[in-house]
Design a protein around this motif. Structure first.
Motif, PDB file in Angstrom:
ATOM      1  N   UNK A 559      13.297 -25.728  -6.420  1.00 17.69           N
ATOM      2  CA  UNK A 559      12.483 -25.324  -5.253  1.00 17.69           C
ATOM      3  C   UNK A 559      12.052 -23.868  -5.373  1.00 17.69           C
ATOM      4  N   UNK A 560      10.909 -23.579  -4.793  1.00 16.60           N
ATOM      5  CA  UNK A 560      10.408 -22.205  -4.800  1.00 16.60           C
ATOM      6  C   UNK A 560      11.335 -21.328  -3.967  1.00 16.60           C
ATOM      7  N   UNK A 561      11.688 -20.179  -4.533  1.00 13.95           N
ATOM      8  CA  UNK A 561      12.584 -19.255  -3.836  1.00 13.95           C
ATOM      9  C   UNK A 561      11.779 -18.221  -3.044  1.00 13.95           C
ATOM     10  N   UNK A 562      12.402 -17.665  -2.015  1.00  8.91           N
ATOM     11  CA  UNK A 562      11.765 -16.589  -1.242  1.00  8.91           C
ATOM     12  C   UNK A 562      11.723 -15.318  -2.081  1.00  8.91           C
ATOM     13  N   UNK A 563      10.809 -14.459  -1.756  1.00  8.15           N
ATOM     14  CA  UNK A 563      10.643 -13.220  -2.502  1.00  8.15           C
ATOM     15  C   UNK A 563      11.941 -12.419  -2.466  1.00  8.15           C
ATOM     16  N   UNK A 564      12.386 -11.948  -3.648  1.00  7.66           N
ATOM     17  CA  UNK A 564      13.596 -11.159  -3.746  1.00  7.66           C
ATOM     18  C   UNK A 564      14.861 -11.969  -3.871  1.00  7.66           C
ATOM     19  N   UNK A 565      14.794 -13.298  -3.780  1.00  9.86           N
ATOM     20  CA  UNK A 565      15.975 -14.147  -3.875  1.00  9.86           C
ATOM     21  C   UNK A 565      15.969 -14.905  -5.201  1.00  9.86           C
ATOM     22  N   UNK A 566      17.175 -15.320  -5.613  1.00 10.74           N
ATOM     23  CA  UNK A 566      17.331 -16.104  -6.845  1.00 10.74           C
ATOM     24  C   UNK A 566      17.747 -17.526  -6.491  1.00 10.74           C
ATOM     25  N   UNK A 567      17.439 -18.439  -7.371  1.00 16.41           N
ATOM     26  CA  UNK A 567      17.801 -19.839  -7.139  1.00 16.41           C
ATOM     27  C   UNK A 567      19.272 -20.062  -7.462  1.00 16.41           C
ATOM     28  N   UNK A 568      19.734 -21.261  -7.160  1.00 21.72           N
ATOM     29  CA  UNK A 568      21.069 -21.659  -7.594  1.00 21.72           C
ATOM     30  C   UNK A 568      21.096 -21.715  -9.128  1.00 21.72           C
ATOM     31  N   UNK A 569      22.290 -21.643  -9.692  1.00 25.19           N
ATOM     32  CA  UNK A 569      22.447 -21.695 -11.148  1.00 25.19           C
ATOM     33  C   UNK A 569      22.522 -23.148 -11.581  1.00 25.19           C
ATOM     34  N   UNK A 570      21.757 -23.494 -12.605  1.00 25.74           N
ATOM     35  CA  UNK A 570      21.723 -24.864 -13.130  1.00 25.74           C
ATOM     36  C   UNK A 570      22.243 -24.870 -14.564  1.00 25.74           C
ATOM     37  N   UNK A 571      22.850 -25.983 -14.940  1.00 27.20           N
ATOM     38  CA  UNK A 571      23.300 -26.196 -16.318  1.00 27.20           C
ATOM     39  C   UNK A 571      22.460 -27.294 -16.945  1.00 27.20           C
ATOM     40  N   UNK A 572      22.098 -27.115 -18.222  1.00 26.48           N
ATOM     41  CA  UNK A 572      21.344 -28.156 -18.906  1.00 26.48           C
ATOM     42  C   UNK A 572      21.668 -28.137 -20.390  1.00 26.48           C
ATOM     43  N   UNK A 573      21.655 -29.311 -21.016  1.00 22.29           N
ATOM     44  CA  UNK A 573      21.801 -29.423 -22.466  1.00 22.29           C
ATOM     45  C   UNK A 573      20.411 -29.369 -23.090  1.00 22.29           C
TER      46      UNK A 573
END
Length: 643
Positions: A559-573
């Motif tokens: 999802x698009x984050x608000x200005x100045x904020x970071x997204x949740x951390x995701x893991x991927x192979x």
């Protein structure tokens, strides 16, 4: 605008185009060269049968086309990419589209097709249509003019039907704005990578481990069954030195060609116009003749042919152009029209002429000398080469017939080769999956795998591997599959075991990282777990490949984050088995710079075209769902033909 184009032409767009085009690219020009052929029926579409031989011919032509475009392409990749099943899907779709076009009453007459032929560069010399070249090109492909025209008509009908959907779609400015916002959007990320390959160095593998793995997985380390193959080859090129062509032969052939050209009227053409009164459901032949007579009377009363054509003609392609059919050569129009044209002097109008299309009034406005046969000196080299090739092929065909009988009568190749005067060639030890030239053709591999050759040890049939090239094979000796020595595979086993242990470590750390993330860990804590540093990448674009396609796709799925904020951390192979933890730190929508009117119009057209392609795929899917299609895929394999 450039970013928008990059989006619609990126990897996703290419996959989309492949899905759209691939079933139909195998028609096009090559579609003209499919004959009825023989062979088992592998599909029946709306009552039309498709045979295995037609599918195989189309497969080889598509592969040849791709080889010409990419001479260095891996043959095994080509064979796996252009498969009979895929080609059959395209042929089925073609038949469904042709049936739908017929139901929609779409039409493309043979006369229209004939006019288009005049514009094909392949059939032109010095910028003008050459009937000699036309016939030569068709003859080299085993075609007749009528068969070529029929194929052209079918291709044009398919294109008409396709265009009816493709050309009627459009996009709105609001759609373009949203596409630009998303398509030109960029994102920044922070990420850490647990590199599987780097982890390999953390593990050591003993010789005992390697030996144990070798013993437990013996089937993976087998040298394949190998054979020594004998073969004989006939080629038209080998006979060219055995034939000669005299100056008298060249002169005689030139006279034959000149006579044919003069008798056929190929050197002259006429500028023709016509008025067509159709015979259809609302008008029978008598009514059509009455209307044609009215048109003739209007011309006799002083009306111009062009004005009368505009009023009376039912030919939509020529009525608004004064009935003009352009300059036509003999053979381009129906026989009834040809006879009438031959009797007309310039300026004369014919009596009504009846053809299958209806009733015509024909006017010849000019007789032109379309082309002269080049002089004997100009054609001598070509005639000599043609005669030499023809005589070489005659000798080849005689030896082909003799060799076919001899191969059947004898248990080995020695006597047949001596009788025909050719050499028996023997290979070193080879596997059937990696045969050397000239044995790499698919038909040769099939022959070597047949019971006739592999089990019964008979000579194969004579196989035409290419135009003018024939091969027969037999197996001299075989060597059963056997284990490869341990020393030959120990390095590969060592690396495999290191990789497996590194993969286990990645899986273990992945589980720990998941647990930490559930507890609210930061990216710094994940980097510490992986014992690596944090990296950053700015300005990611959709469809990008750095740092990896999986990470880019995942970042744009968040999802698009608000200005100045970071997204949740995701893991991927990622593709090599490595593990990446990432988060989006900035999102900037596209559509920042306004488009000029010209740019906007071009972008709207491109979006409309994409929508048209999508709609047409849905139409083909609907035709497939509702059409009468019966597939027999098991018959695609020649080995199952008799089952």
């Amino acid at each position: 605008m450039q970013e928008f184009r990059r989006f619609v032409r990126g990897p996703v767009g290419k996959v989309l185009l492949a899905a759209i085009i691939l079933p139909f690219v195998i028609s096009g020009f090559y579609g003209y060269f499919t004959g009825g052929g023989s062979g088992d029926v592998v599909a029946e579409v709306e009552g039309n049968k498709i045979t295995r031989s037609v599918v195989n011919q189309r497969v080889e032509r598509v592969r040849d086309m791709l080889r010409q475009q990419s001479p260095n392409i891996d043959p095994s990749m080509l064979d796996s990419f252009v498969r009979p099943e895929m080609v059959l899907e395209g042929l089925v779709n073609e038949q469904l589209i042709l049936a739908a076009a017929d139901n929609a009453k779409l039409a493309f007459s043979e006369k229209q097709a004939a006019r288009d032929i005049y514009q094909v560069p392949l059939f032109q010399e010095n910028g003008r249509f050459s009937e000699i070249r036309f016939e030569r090109e068709l003859r080299s492909r085993g075609l007749t003019p009528q068969g070529y025209i029929q194929g052209l008509r079918q291709d044009m009908l398919k294109e008409q039907y396709r265009s009816g959907f493709m050309a009627t779609n459009f996009a709105l400015p609001t759609e373009l704005q949203e596409q630009r916002r998303l398509g030109e959007q960029v994102r920044d990320i922070r990420y850490v990578t647990l590199d599987l390959n780097a982890l390999r160095s953390d593990f050591s593998v003993s010789d005992e481990d390697i030996k144990a793995y070798y013993d437990q997985n013996q089937a993976e380390f087998m040298r394949p069954e190998e054979f020594r193959v004998a073969y004989v080859k006939l080629s038209a090129q080998d006979y060219t030195d055995q034939v000669s062509v005299s100056e008298e032969d060249v002169a005689a052939e030139y006279e034959v060609r000149r006579s044919i050209m003069e008798e056929s009227g190929a050197s002259t053409a006429r500028k023709v116009a016509h008025i067509l009164v159709e015979i259809n459901g609302d008008r029978d032949l008598e009514q059509a003749q009455t209307r044609a007579t009215e048109a003739a009377q209007a011309i006799a009363a002083g009306g111009s042919f062009a004005e009368v054509a505009a009023q009376y003609s039912d030919d939509p392609g020529s009525a608004d152009a004064g009935g003009d059919l352009g300059v036509v050569s003999k053979g381009a129009l129906p026989e009834e029209m040809e006879e009438a044209i031959a009797s007309l002097e310039p300026g004369m109008v014919s009596d009504p002429v009846v053809t299958d299309a209806g009733v015509h009034l024909i006017k010849v406005s000019d007789v032109v000398r379309e082309q002269d046969l080049p002089t004997l000196e100009e054609l001598a080299e070509q005639i000599r080469a043609d005669l030499k090739q023809g005589r070489a092929e005659t000798l080849l065909n005689e030896d082909v017939a003799r060799l076919e009988e001899l191969l059947y009568e004898h248990s080995d190749m020695t006597v047949p080769a001596e009788q025909v005067g050719i050499e028996v060639v023997s290979t070193d030890w080879v596997s059937l999956s990696s045969l050397p030239e000239p044995l790499s053709a698919r038909q040769v591999q099939q022959a070597l795998n047949s019971d006739q050759v592999r089990k019964d040890r008979h000579n194969s049939d004579l196989i035409e591997t290419a135009p003018g090239e024939y091969l027969a094979v037999s197996i001299l000796d075989d060597k059963p599959a056997e284990p490869l020595p341990l020393e030959d595979v120990s390095f590969a086993i060592r690396e495999r075991l290191k990789g497996e242990r590194a993969a286990d470590r990645v899986q273990e750390l992945s589980a720990q990282a998941e647990e930490k993330l559930q507890q609210g860990a930061s990216l710094d804590e994940i980097a510490a777990l992986f014992e690596t540093g944090i990296e950053e990448q700015e300005g990611l674009q959709r469809g990008g490949a750095e740092p990896s396609m999986e990470v880019v796709n995942g970042a744009f799925a968040l999802p698009k984050t608000a200005k100045g904020e970071s997204s949740a951390i995701e893991l991927t192979r990622v593709g090599d088995g490595s593990l990446v933890a990432y988060q989006v730190t900035r999102v900037e929508d596209g559509n920042a710079e306004p488009l000029s009117d010209a740019q906007q119009q071009a972008a709207l057209l491109e979006l409309g075209n994409i929508e048209g392609q999508r709609n047409f795929r849905q139409v083909v899917a609907l035709l497939r769902d509702e059409g009468d299609v019966d597939l027999n895929l098991q018959r695609l394999s020649s080995s199952s033909a008799d089952q």
